[in-house]
Design a protein around this motif. Sequence first.
Motif, PDB file in Angstrom:
ATOM      1  N   SER A 175      21.461  63.507  49.882  1.00  0.00           N
ATOM      2  CA  SER A 175      20.088  63.179  49.503  1.00  0.00           C
ATOM      3  C   SER A 175      19.530  62.149  50.474  1.00  0.00           C
ATOM      4  O   SER A 175      20.188  61.157  50.795  1.00  0.00           O
ATOM      5  N   HIS A 178      21.914  72.644  48.711  1.00  0.00           N
ATOM      6  CA  HIS A 178      22.909  71.619  48.387  1.00  0.00           C
ATOM      7  C   HIS A 178      24.213  72.259  47.931  1.00  0.00           C
ATOM      8  O   HIS A 178      25.195  71.568  47.686  1.00  0.00           O
ATOM      9  N   THR A 207      29.430  62.042  52.907  1.00  0.00           N
ATOM     10  CA  THR A 207      29.064  61.030  51.918  1.00  0.00           C
ATOM     11  C   THR A 207      30.113  59.932  51.819  1.00  0.00           C
ATOM     12  O   THR A 207      29.953  58.991  51.047  1.00  0.00           O
TER      13      THR A 207
END
Length: 275
Positions: free
Chosen positions: A64, A222, A261
């Motif tokens: 994101s 995603h 991430t």
Amino acid sequence: MRARSSKQQTADGGREATAGTPGLAVELRGVRRQYGRGTRTVHALAGVDLTLPRGTFTAVMGPSGSGKSTFLQCAAGLDRPSSGAVFLGGTDITAMGEDELTELRRDRLGFVFQAFNLLPSLNVEQNVLLPMRLAGQRQDRRRAAAVLAQVGLADKGRRRPAELSGGQQQRVAIARALVTSPDVIFADEPTGALDTGTATEVLGMLRHAVDTQGATVVMVTHDPAAAAWADSVLFLSDGAFAGRLEHGSAAQIAARMSALTAPSSRVGELAGAAA
């Protein structure tokens, strides 16, 4: 009269169009997009370079805030980059005025979004033919029938969107995207509102359009399972590409996303693995 420089200006004050690389459906050269000024400047895209050949299926993934939506909007002519150039089918769209961009999006691009964006007052056939209608072209009902058959809705042309399931509505959106035989189909989370089985059907249709019709699909998602349908997956991080995976499985794609991430040291490992 003052002589014009070698970088001539267009009527709207932009630079003169230059030629793209032959054989490419999408090309970005040093594309940057920033919002705000001074200490509040946000660099959504930080100098993106990209070449996508015709007849390929590319997925774009990232955490994101990585710049996925901005990338799609700039690549599709929905937003203007702060600097750099975008070419679609060899045409430099960065130099175009708003009217030219509207015409290009209508005539040469197809769009499939998470929200199906069908007009409830029109039936399925009319929704599919809407790009032709907006372009002032003859509405080819045989072409509409052909693309509806491709997406398994040959008998639904007279139905209203509200009479269809979510998966069927997304099929109508794909048929609408295909009806003008566009240079590129841009898909933004096309399976985000669908269950797993229906999502598989929709992705299979996009894959079929690439494999049998030579379509070019650029999809932001995603979902690693969705991205696994693509020929290649591009990973965005902080507005720049951090890696690429060719013909990856859902598990491999998920592992790359996990690395993106993770702490910065892991991101470095990802970039090295993709090199």
